[in-house]
Design an enzyme around this catalytic site. Structure first.
Site, PDB file in Angstrom:
ATOM      1  N   GLU A  56       0.826  -1.207   0.000  1.00  0.00           N
ATOM      2  CA  GLU A  56       0.000   0.000   0.000  1.00  0.00           C
ATOM      3  C   GLU A  56       0.859   1.257   0.000  1.00  0.00           C
ATOM      4  O   GLU A  56       0.525   2.243  -0.655  1.00  0.00           O
ATOM      5  CB  GLU A  56      -0.954  -0.010   1.195  1.00  0.00           C
ATOM      6  CG  GLU A  56      -2.062  -1.037   1.089  1.00  0.00           C
ATOM      7  CD  GLU A  56      -2.953  -0.807  -0.129  1.00  0.00           C
ATOM      8  OE1 GLU A  56      -3.057   0.343  -0.603  1.00  0.00           O
ATOM      9  OE2 GLU A  56      -3.536  -1.787  -0.611  1.00  0.00           O
ATOM     10  N   TYR A 139      -6.787   6.185   4.332  1.00  0.00           N
ATOM     11  CA  TYR A 139      -6.844   5.182   3.268  1.00  0.00           C
ATOM     12  C   TYR A 139      -6.002   3.957   3.629  1.00  0.00           C
ATOM     13  O   TYR A 139      -6.475   2.816   3.528  1.00  0.00           O
ATOM     14  CB  TYR A 139      -6.355   5.754   1.925  1.00  0.00           C
ATOM     15  CG  TYR A 139      -6.075   4.636   0.957  1.00  0.00           C
ATOM     16  CD1 TYR A 139      -7.119   3.984   0.309  1.00  0.00           C
ATOM     17  CD2 TYR A 139      -4.776   4.146   0.768  1.00  0.00           C
ATOM     18  CE1 TYR A 139      -6.881   2.888  -0.504  1.00  0.00           C
ATOM     19  CE2 TYR A 139      -4.529   3.067  -0.037  1.00  0.00           C
ATOM     20  CZ  TYR A 139      -5.588   2.437  -0.682  1.00  0.00           C
ATOM     21  OH  TYR A 139      -5.355   1.343  -1.467  1.00  0.00           O
ATOM     22  N   ASP A 157      -9.479   4.480  -2.848  1.00  0.00           N
ATOM     23  CA  ASP A 157      -8.361   4.973  -3.640  1.00  0.00           C
ATOM     24  C   ASP A 157      -8.916   5.606  -4.911  1.00  0.00           C
ATOM     25  O   ASP A 157     -10.131   5.677  -5.126  1.00  0.00           O
ATOM     26  CB  ASP A 157      -7.354   3.861  -3.928  1.00  0.00           C
ATOM     27  CG  ASP A 157      -7.757   2.971  -5.096  1.00  0.00           C
ATOM     28  OD1 ASP A 157      -8.974   2.853  -5.384  1.00  0.00           O
ATOM     29  OD2 ASP A 157      -6.862   2.389  -5.730  1.00  0.00           O
TER      30      ASP A 157
END
Length: 311
Positions: A56, A139, A157
């Site tokens: 990520e 996020y 996203d």
């Protein structure tokens, strides 16, 4: 949920007026994902929560094909957070290579150190604990909790935001920055079951990456094209604020990248004269170097020497 209707001529449909449930979207997208999902290393069970977290950080603003080799090398060298935390932060910057936005490497190193100190070296599963780690935003915390631990979180996203903007609100692109209305819509559309919600997060993200792309979308391959508000409205052109471009050539980002490349490849401190050779314009070069020092990516030493950070 009824089929999306054409937005009014007064502007895009209001996310607050979105369907009360995303049920009709979930099954077709999940079925498509089961057949078409890419086999990526961070999706395999052996990746674990640390592998998900590393991916990520690396995938932010960086395409998968560039991330894959660096990701594999990173996990081979630092298979657990404690392994990375034991190294100098400059080694994280060095291993980051040319992925871009190298402050992410420092943030990942900081997160690894905090995981080692606060959680015994295991990536925490609680969303609040993830969010409390340095370098972790909303996020990333939601993504790790969802993809690594199968929890129910809205993972927003760019790809997911684009899918929801088109399929539900009937506009070509989402706003430049994530809005409260988008977060509310994403939460509204989440399946109730945790496992289903985690699959929906991954599947909708993959749909945006492979089919509902920013340019040249492939509606004929989309499992929800028959329910897509934007397509049903005739694909109206974007009429919001201009889309931000990502220029690189000639920018301070390019100069910073060249300066860091010299430092990454050097076995020890580098003299100012060596850095002066990477860019012809002295004012921009000095500004870029000062920015690297200010961001903690470069340490100045005595006698005009510079190195990657060691602590």
């Amino acid at each position: 949920m009824t089929a999306p209707t054409k937005p009014s001529h007064n502007g895009p449909s209001d996310p607050a007026a979105a369907p009360a449930s995303g049920g009709p979207l979930h099954a077709p997208v999940a079925d498509w994902f089961a057949e078409h999902a890419r086999d990526l290393p961070w999706r395999r069970p052996e990746a674990g929560a640390w592998g998900v977290m590393v991916s990520e950080f690396m995938l932010q603003q960086t395409p998968v094909n560039r991330v894959l080799p660096v990701y594999e090398q990173w996990l081979a060298r630092w298979p657990r957070p404690a392994d990375l935390a034991a190294e100098a932060p400059g080694e994280a910057v060095r291993a980051w290579g040319r992925l871009g936005y190298p402050r992410r490497a420092l943030r990942l190193h900081g997160a690894a150190s905090a995981i080692t100190e606060r959680h015994g070296g295991d990536v925490p599963s609680e969303h609040a604990q993830l969010l409390a780690l340095p370098g972790i935003g909303e996020y990333t915390a939601a993504a790790v909790a969802s993809f690594a631990y199968g929890q129910r979180h809205a993972v927003l996203d760019t790809n997911v935001r684009r899918v929801l903007a088109r399929a539900v609100t009937g506009v070509q692109y989402p706003p430049n920055a994530t809005t409260a209305a988008e977060r509310k819509l994403a939460r509204t559309l989440l399946p109730e079951d945790e496992g289903d919600a985690a699959r929906w997060a991954a599947a909708s993200m993959e749909l945006g990456a492979l089919v509902c792309t920013a340019k040249n979308e492939s509606c004929h391959r989309c499992p929800i094209s028959g329910r897509c508000a934007w397509r049903l409205a005739g694909k109206p052109a974007h009429d919001g604020p201009p889309r931000r471009g990502q220029t690189y050539a000639g920018t301070d980002r390019q100069v910073r990248g060249r300066l860091l490349a010299v430092l990454r490849e050097a076995p020890g401190p580098v003299p100012q004269a060596a850095l002066d050779q990477v860019w012809h314009e002295p004012v921009q070069r000095a500004r870029a170097l000062d920015g690297l020092v200010s961001d903690g990516l470069v340490e100045p030493l005595a006698d005009g020497l510079y190195r990657l950070p060691v602590g």
